[in-house]
Design a protein around this motif. Structure first.
Motif, short mmCIF file in Angstrom:
data_model
loop_
_atom_site.label_atom_id
_atom_site.label_comp_id
_atom_site.label_asym_id
_atom_site.label_seq_id
_atom_site.Cartn_x
_atom_site.Cartn_y
_atom_site.Cartn_z
N ALA A 78 -5.64 -11.37 8.22
CA ALA A 78 -6.76 -11.31 7.24
C ALA A 78 -7.67 -10.36 7.57
O ALA A 78 -8.33 -9.50 6.73
CB ALA A 78 -7.39 -12.71 6.91
N GLY A 79 -7.95 -10.18 8.80
CA GLY A 79 -9.18 -9.30 9.29
C GLY A 79 -8.67 -7.95 9.69
O GLY A 79 -9.37 -7.10 10.12
N SER A 80 -7.28 -7.62 9.36
CA SER A 80 -6.77 -6.33 9.72
C SER A 80 -6.95 -5.24 8.49
O SER A 80 -6.80 -5.72 7.57
CB SER A 80 -5.22 -6.43 10.11
OG SER A 80 -5.02 -7.11 11.20
N ALA A 84 8.44 -5.58 -4.04
CA ALA A 84 6.82 -5.52 -4.80
C ALA A 84 6.03 -5.94 -3.88
O ALA A 84 4.67 -5.98 -3.99
CB ALA A 84 7.00 -6.46 -5.73
N LEU A 85 6.30 -6.40 -2.57
CA LEU A 85 5.41 -6.84 -1.59
C LEU A 85 4.72 -5.75 -0.84
O LEU A 85 4.05 -5.64 0.09
CB LEU A 85 5.91 -7.82 -0.74
CG LEU A 85 6.10 -9.24 -1.31
CD1 LEU A 85 6.91 -10.09 -0.41
CD2 LEU A 85 4.84 -9.94 -1.59
N CYS A 86 5.41 -4.62 -0.95
CA CYS A 86 5.02 -3.37 -0.06
C CYS A 86 4.17 -2.37 -0.81
O CYS A 86 4.36 -1.83 -1.80
CB CYS A 86 6.66 -2.50 0.28
SG CYS A 86 7.77 -3.57 0.95
N ASP A 87 2.95 -2.12 -0.21
CA ASP A 87 1.93 -1.34 -0.58
C ASP A 87 2.58 0.07 -0.40
O ASP A 87 2.26 1.19 -1.01
CB ASP A 87 0.82 -1.50 0.00
CG ASP A 87 0.16 -2.71 -0.54
OD1 ASP A 87 -0.27 -2.87 -1.98
OD2 ASP A 87 -0.31 -3.57 -0.04
N LEU A 92 -3.34 -12.41 1.38
CA LEU A 92 -4.52 -12.40 2.06
C LEU A 92 -5.39 -11.15 1.56
O LEU A 92 -6.42 -10.77 1.88
CB LEU A 92 -4.64 -12.42 3.62
CG LEU A 92 -4.06 -13.61 4.25
CD1 LEU A 92 -3.42 -13.50 5.56
CD2 LEU A 92 -4.98 -14.70 3.92
N GLY A 93 -4.58 -10.14 0.63
CA GLY A 93 -5.09 -9.03 0.25
C GLY A 93 -5.10 -7.71 1.27
O GLY A 93 -5.92 -6.92 0.97
N VAL A 94 -4.15 -8.07 2.27
CA VAL A 94 -4.20 -6.83 3.19
C VAL A 94 -2.93 -5.71 2.91
O VAL A 94 -1.91 -6.15 2.74
CB VAL A 94 -3.86 -7.48 4.55
CG1 VAL A 94 -3.66 -6.30 5.49
CG2 VAL A 94 -4.84 -8.55 5.20
N PRO A 95 -3.31 -4.56 2.83
CA PRO A 95 -2.30 -3.84 2.52
C PRO A 95 -1.10 -3.75 3.55
O PRO A 95 -1.22 -3.97 4.84
CB PRO A 95 -3.15 -2.32 2.68
CG PRO A 95 -4.34 -2.67 2.70
CD PRO A 95 -4.81 -3.87 3.05
N THR A 96 0.04 -3.51 2.90
CA THR A 96 1.21 -3.87 3.68
C THR A 96 2.05 -2.48 3.89
O THR A 96 2.00 -1.81 2.78
CB THR A 96 2.20 -4.86 3.11
OG1 THR A 96 2.44 -4.36 1.87
CG2 THR A 96 1.41 -6.23 3.16
#
Length: 312
Positions: free
Chosen positions: A133-135, A179-182, A159-163
């Motif tokens: 989450a903090g990354s 769809a999970l891949c930014d 967690l709203g973290v870019p993947t």
């Protein structure tokens, strides 16, 4: 420069690298010209490379309670990679990879056994939720079992973290996973496995990238070896030339170098285009050296190439 860390989930494997003038056929023995043993595995290589580029790295993986596992922990201590979530298995051996390198071209063929990393659990990944989450970004690959990869991506996404998914080794992925891949970073063969389209030209690469965007990926960075990389989003298509840092000695780990550079640059707030250029520089330097993790350049080395390689 962004102070947020990078979370990387993947495999550590000991690399056993052999240089030969040609691949053997089944049942044949050929003499090699050189042998090297060192730390490897895509997630591990990316972690070492990102740390050398100045990032704080949390590495999520599992190794065996054996000599190879000891090498992993020693490597991360030397490189400054956080191992709070590097778990140990008493019943599984640490992963290993056999790497055959063409002594003239520097090209490679690899067989990897993830070993203990295959025993990484969703509960163990969940223990790292706070760090994820903090990354600034979460990055993983396909050397781990697919359900574990999906759980990691789902966790970061939620967690709203870019993947970032480096889809290697190549395999088919459904639209729900894509769809999970930014950011998706296939090479030509991986893009072909994902789309069914042969990638032999820049036009092929653009078409394959467009298909992946249509399936839910938000940004595609298709790596093209000596031809550089193609970046495609809903609003732009950019071809970035490869960076020539000298004669190519060993291409093993070039993709890991690129992905690490991309992740670090994105974590520092660079645009996607500049981040891909940065990744090309990191990869271009790595191929001029032997090995995977040992070939990864340090940040200070990139400064001498800065003006020639990318512009803000």
């Amino acid at each position: 420069m962004n102070s947020k860390p990078i979370a990387i989930m993947g495999v550590f494997a000991i690399d056993l690298a052999f240089r030969v003038n040609r691949l053997p056929v089944w049942g044949e023995t050929v003499l090699g010209s050189e042998f090297r043993l060192g730390p490897g595995g895509k997630g591990s290589n990316q972690s070492v490379a990102a740390a050398r580029l100045g990032a704080q790295v949390h590495f999520i993986s599992k190794v065996g309670s054996d000599n190879f596992g000891d090498i992993a922990r020693r490597t991360y201590k030397e490189e400054g990679v956080d191992t709070q979530f590097l778990f140990s298995s008493d019943s599984d051996t640490t992963g290993a990879a056999a790497i055959i390198i063409d002594e003239i071209k520097g090209e490679n063929a690899i067989v990897i056994t993830p070993g203990a990393a295959n025993a990484l659990t969703t509960d163990e990944i969940d223990l790292a939720r706070t760090q994820i989450a903090g990354s600034a970004v979460f990055m993983t690959q396909l050397e781990l079992p697919l359900p574990i990869v999906v759980h990691g991506l789902n966790t970061a996404h939620g967690l709203g973290v870019p993947t970032i998914l480096n889809p290697a080794p190549a395999c088919a992925l459904d639209d729900t996973t894509l769809a999970l891949c930014d950011y998706l970073t296939p090479n030509e063969s991986e893009a072909e496995a994902l789309t069914g389209r042969r990638v032999a030209s820049l036009e092929d690469a653009e078409s394959a990238a467009g298909q992946l965007l249509a399936r839910g990926v938000r940004n595609v960075i298709l790596t093209l070896g000596a031809r550089g990389a193609l970046v495609k989003t809903s609003s732009m298509t950019v071809h970035i030339e490869a960076f020539n840092a000298g004669p190519v000695i060993d291409t093993t780990g070039a993709g890991d170098a690129f992905n690490a550079g991309l992740a670090v640059a994105l974590s520092e707030g660079m645009s996607l285009e500049d981040a891909a250029r940065f990744g090309c520089v990191v990869a271009g330097i790595s191929v001029t050296r032997h090995g995977t993790a040992p070939s990864m350049p340090r940040r200070a080395e990139l400064e001498q190439y800065k003006q020639a390689s990318y512009k803000k």
